[in-house]
Design a protein around this motif. Sequence first.
Motif, PDB file in Angstrom:
ATOM      1  N   PHE A 237      -9.325   0.979  -4.908  1.00 27.99           N
ATOM      2  CA  PHE A 237      -9.297   0.696  -5.035  1.00 27.99           C
ATOM      3  C   PHE A 237      -7.628   0.196  -6.095  1.00 27.99           C
ATOM      4  CE2 PHE A 237      -9.366  -3.789  -6.486  1.00 27.99           C
ATOM      5  CZ  PHE A 237      -8.578  -4.930  -5.040  1.00 27.99           C
ATOM      6  N   ALA A 238      -7.028   0.687  -6.655  1.00 27.95           N
ATOM      7  CA  ALA A 238      -6.033   1.290  -7.391  1.00 27.95           C
ATOM      8  C   ALA A 238      -4.915   0.325  -6.801  1.00 27.95           C
ATOM      9  CB  ALA A 238      -5.706   2.375  -7.597  1.00 27.95           C
ATOM     10  N   HIS A 239      -4.486  -0.394  -7.467  1.00 26.96           N
ATOM     11  CA  HIS A 239      -3.997  -1.647  -7.513  1.00 26.96           C
ATOM     12  C   HIS A 239      -2.636  -1.494  -8.294  1.00 26.96           C
ATOM     13  CE1 HIS A 239      -6.770  -3.854 -10.040  1.00 26.96           C
ATOM     14  NE2 HIS A 239      -5.889  -4.223  -9.661  1.00 26.96           N
ATOM     15  N   ASN A 240      -2.206  -0.963  -9.749  1.00 25.77           N
ATOM     16  CA  ASN A 240      -0.940  -1.169 -10.652  1.00 25.77           C
ATOM     17  C   ASN A 240      -0.924   0.979 -10.906  1.00 25.77           C
ATOM     18  OD1 ASN A 240      -2.941  -0.079 -12.605  1.00 25.77           O
ATOM     19  ND2 ASN A 240      -3.797  -1.767 -12.411  1.00 25.77           N
ATOM     20  N   PRO A 241       0.239   0.800 -10.762  1.00 28.47           N
ATOM     21  CA  PRO A 241       0.684   2.065 -11.133  1.00 28.47           C
ATOM     22  C   PRO A 241      -0.220   3.053 -12.306  1.00 28.47           C
ATOM     23  CG  PRO A 241       2.633   0.451 -11.142  1.00 28.47           C
ATOM     24  CD  PRO A 241       1.454  -0.285 -11.449  1.00 28.47           C
ATOM     25  N   ALA A 242      -0.803   2.216 -13.503  1.00 28.86           N
ATOM     26  CA  ALA A 242      -1.934   3.414 -14.100  1.00 28.86           C
ATOM     27  C   ALA A 242      -2.866   3.698 -13.335  1.00 28.86           C
ATOM     28  CB  ALA A 242      -1.940   2.835 -15.391  1.00 28.86           C
ATOM     29  N   GLY A 243      -3.347   2.539 -12.780  1.00 23.03           N
ATOM     30  CA  GLY A 243      -4.637   2.853 -11.865  1.00 23.03           C
ATOM     31  C   GLY A 243      -4.192   4.242 -10.646  1.00 23.03           C
ATOM     32  N   MET A 244      -3.009   4.093  -9.873  1.00 24.55           N
ATOM     33  CA  MET A 244      -2.192   5.142  -9.188  1.00 24.55           C
ATOM     34  C   MET A 244      -2.059   6.440  -9.426  1.00 24.55           C
ATOM     35  SD  MET A 244      -0.182   2.187  -6.760  1.00 24.55           S
ATOM     36  CE  MET A 244      -0.640   0.944  -6.173  1.00 24.55           C
TER      37      MET A 244
ATOM     38  N   ALA B  27      -3.354   7.833 -11.824  1.00 22.96           N
ATOM     39  CA  ALA B  27      -4.875   7.989 -12.113  1.00 22.96           C
ATOM     40  C   ALA B  27      -5.373   8.711 -10.609  1.00 22.96           C
ATOM     41  CB  ALA B  27      -5.755   7.735 -12.645  1.00 22.96           C
ATOM     42  N   PHE B  28      -5.427   8.150  -9.797  1.00 21.36           N
ATOM     43  CA  PHE B  28      -5.382   8.749  -8.693  1.00 21.36           C
ATOM     44  C   PHE B  28      -5.085   9.940  -8.183  1.00 21.36           C
ATOM     45  CE2 PHE B  28      -6.171   7.083  -3.484  1.00 21.36           C
ATOM     46  CZ  PHE B  28      -7.967   7.810  -3.283  1.00 21.36           C
ATOM     47  N   PHE B  29      -3.529   9.794  -7.887  1.00 23.28           N
ATOM     48  CA  PHE B  29      -2.812  10.413  -7.228  1.00 23.28           C
ATOM     49  C   PHE B  29      -3.100  12.033  -8.026  1.00 23.28           C
ATOM     50  CE2 PHE B  29       0.192   6.525  -6.203  1.00 23.28           C
ATOM     51  CZ  PHE B  29      -1.020   7.086  -4.440  1.00 23.28           C
ATOM     52  N   GLU B  30      -2.885  11.712  -9.353  1.00 24.20           N
ATOM     53  CA  GLU B  30      -3.221  13.163 -10.399  1.00 24.20           C
ATOM     54  C   GLU B  30      -4.383  13.675  -9.799  1.00 24.20           C
ATOM     55  OE1 GLU B  30      -3.072  11.820 -14.214  1.00 24.20           O
ATOM     56  OE2 GLU B  30      -1.119  11.799 -14.164  1.00 24.20           O
ATOM     57  N   LEU B  31      -5.089  13.036  -9.337  1.00 27.95           N
ATOM     58  CA  LEU B  31      -6.762  13.536  -9.090  1.00 27.95           C
ATOM     59  C   LEU B  31      -6.496  14.351  -7.562  1.00 27.95           C
ATOM     60  CD1 LEU B  31      -9.584  14.076  -8.658  1.00 27.95           C
ATOM     61  CD2 LEU B  31     -10.275  11.388  -7.798  1.00 27.95           C
ATOM     62  N   GLY B  32      -5.679  13.606  -6.794  1.00 28.79           N
ATOM     63  CA  GLY B  32      -5.532  14.471  -4.958  1.00 28.79           C
ATOM     64  C   GLY B  32      -4.624  15.732  -5.303  1.00 28.79           C
ATOM     65  N   ASN B  33      -3.610  15.693  -6.389  1.00 26.46           N
ATOM     66  CA  ASN B  33      -2.796  16.566  -7.200  1.00 26.46           C
ATOM     67  C   ASN B  33      -3.982  17.915  -7.678  1.00 26.46           C
ATOM     68  OD1 ASN B  33      -0.975  15.898  -5.724  1.00 26.46           O
ATOM     69  ND2 ASN B  33       0.364  14.656  -7.150  1.00 26.46           N
ATOM     70  N   ARG B  34      -4.609  17.657  -7.938  1.00 26.11           N
ATOM     71  CA  ARG B  34      -5.531  18.350  -8.698  1.00 26.11           C
ATOM     72  C   ARG B  34      -6.219  19.365  -7.575  1.00 26.11           C
ATOM     73  NH1 ARG B  34      -5.916  15.539 -12.998  1.00 26.11           N
ATOM     74  NH2 ARG B  34      -8.183  14.223 -12.988  1.00 26.11           N
ATOM     75  N   LEU B  35      -6.544  18.790  -6.321  1.00 27.92           N
ATOM     76  CA  LEU B  35      -7.419  19.381  -5.151  1.00 27.92           C
ATOM     77  C   LEU B  35      -6.740  20.170  -4.136  1.00 27.92           C
ATOM     78  CD1 LEU B  35      -9.307  15.928  -4.776  1.00 27.92           C
ATOM     79  CD2 LEU B  35     -10.441  17.694  -5.858  1.00 27.92           C
TER      80      LEU B  35
ATOM     81  N   VAL C 142       5.191   6.141  -8.489  1.00 25.21           N
ATOM     82  CA  VAL C 142       4.511   6.310  -9.002  1.00 25.21           C
ATOM     83  C   VAL C 142       3.528   7.593  -7.810  1.00 25.21           C
ATOM     84  CG1 VAL C 142       1.923   6.390  -9.350  1.00 25.21           C
ATOM     85  CG2 VAL C 142       3.995   5.146 -10.446  1.00 25.21           C
ATOM     86  N   ALA C 143       4.110   6.420  -6.455  1.00 26.65           N
ATOM     87  CA  ALA C 143       3.674   7.342  -5.639  1.00 26.65           C
ATOM     88  C   ALA C 143       4.307   8.357  -4.640  1.00 26.65           C
ATOM     89  CB  ALA C 143       3.802   6.198  -4.478  1.00 26.65           C
ATOM     90  N   TRP C 144       5.739   8.434  -5.084  1.00 23.61           N
ATOM     91  CA  TRP C 144       6.341   9.621  -4.084  1.00 23.61           C
ATOM     92  C   TRP C 144       6.260  10.737  -5.409  1.00 23.61           C
ATOM     93  CZ3 TRP C 144       7.919  10.957   0.213  1.00 23.61           C
ATOM     94  CH2 TRP C 144       9.139  11.235   0.078  1.00 23.61           C
ATOM     95  N   ASP C 145       5.825   9.992  -6.292  1.00 25.04           N
ATOM     96  CA  ASP C 145       6.333  11.310  -7.785  1.00 25.04           C
ATOM     97  C   ASP C 145       4.764  12.516  -7.465  1.00 25.04           C
ATOM     98  OD1 ASP C 145       8.305  11.061  -9.213  1.00 25.04           O
ATOM     99  OD2 ASP C 145       6.714   9.327 -10.806  1.00 25.04           O
ATOM    100  N   ALA C 146       3.951  11.632  -6.506  1.00 24.37           N
ATOM    101  CA  ALA C 146       2.426  12.761  -5.902  1.00 24.37           C
ATOM    102  C   ALA C 146       2.928  13.601  -5.425  1.00 24.37           C
ATOM    103  CB  ALA C 146       1.276  11.342  -5.492  1.00 24.37           C
TER     104      ALA C 146
ATOM    105  N   LEU D  65      -5.595  16.240   3.034  1.00 25.89           N
ATOM    106  CA  LEU D  65      -5.902  15.364   2.108  1.00 25.89           C
ATOM    107  C   LEU D  65      -5.761  13.934   2.642  1.00 25.89           C
ATOM    108  CD1 LEU D  65      -8.294  14.584  -0.323  1.00 25.89           C
ATOM    109  CD2 LEU D  65      -6.025  15.687  -1.615  1.00 25.89           C
ATOM    110  N   LEU D  66      -6.371  13.064   2.684  1.00 25.07           N
ATOM    111  CA  LEU D  66      -6.056  11.572   2.976  1.00 25.07           C
ATOM    112  C   LEU D  66      -6.577  10.992   1.657  1.00 25.07           C
ATOM    113  CD1 LEU D  66      -6.825  10.824   6.141  1.00 25.07           C
ATOM    114  CD2 LEU D  66      -4.933  11.977   5.917  1.00 25.07           C
ATOM    115  N   LEU D  67      -5.314  10.315   1.121  1.00 26.47           N
ATOM    116  CA  LEU D  67      -5.205   9.626  -0.298  1.00 26.47           C
ATOM    117  C   LEU D  67      -5.138   7.711  -0.006  1.00 26.47           C
ATOM    118  CD1 LEU D  67      -3.601  11.587  -2.532  1.00 26.47           C
ATOM    119  CD2 LEU D  67      -6.126  11.714  -2.642  1.00 26.47           C
ATOM    120  N   LEU D  68      -6.649   7.094   0.352  1.00 27.32           N
ATOM    121  CA  LEU D  68      -6.039   5.920   0.907  1.00 27.32           C
ATOM    122  C   LEU D  68      -6.601   4.928  -0.075  1.00 27.32           C
ATOM    123  CD1 LEU D  68      -8.361   6.567   4.164  1.00 27.32           C
ATOM    124  CD2 LEU D  68      -6.541   6.602   3.909  1.00 27.32           C
ATOM    125  N   LEU D  69      -5.549   4.198  -0.401  1.00 30.06           N
ATOM    126  CA  LEU D  69      -5.562   3.127  -1.348  1.00 30.06           C
ATOM    127  C   LEU D  69      -6.337   1.791  -0.130  1.00 30.06           C
ATOM    128  CD1 LEU D  69      -2.393   3.384  -3.606  1.00 30.06           C
ATOM    129  CD2 LEU D  69      -4.844   3.890  -4.237  1.00 30.06           C
TER     130      LEU D  69
END
Length: 150
Positions: A14-21, A23-31, A57-61, A123-127
């Motif tokens: 449910f990440a809805h701000n840059p900081a939450g996103m 963290a979510f994308f960093e997790l995704g990039n470790r997988l 933030v999203a594009w940096d992922a 890997l699908l990262l769905l907000l």
Amino acid sequence: NEFNFDGIRVLVDFAHNPAGMKAFFELGNRLDAKRRLITIGQAGDRDERSTREMLRVAWDAKPDLLIIKELLLHLRGRELGALPAIMESELRDLGAPDERWCHAPSEMDAIRMALEWARPGDLLLLLVHDNRDETLQLLASREAASKSPA
């Protein structure tokens, strides 16, 4: 929330701000993943600066595909299409090639597009914001079907 089916891994948040996103994308990039897809949208009461920051933030992922979705339940005074237009503008400013992003008219359309795009190893990262329950049910159903004997 995590789902696995047909060789596809799906993370829902449910990440809805840059900081939450971030963290979510960093997790995704470790997988491990052959390809990565992100769905992204923004509520209408967010200012343009924060919307553009969220896109950075999203594009940096480094997604292979980014689906910009309209959040129909969160327009909050904005015209339909206004926030996706800001997001598109930011992607163009970032030099994102047109073939690496697309639009979905709703959150569920974005989810369906992501599932159609996906293949084993992805890997699908769905907000998810508008249709959380419906999305989780759909993914749980796909996961259950993939585990049932043929």
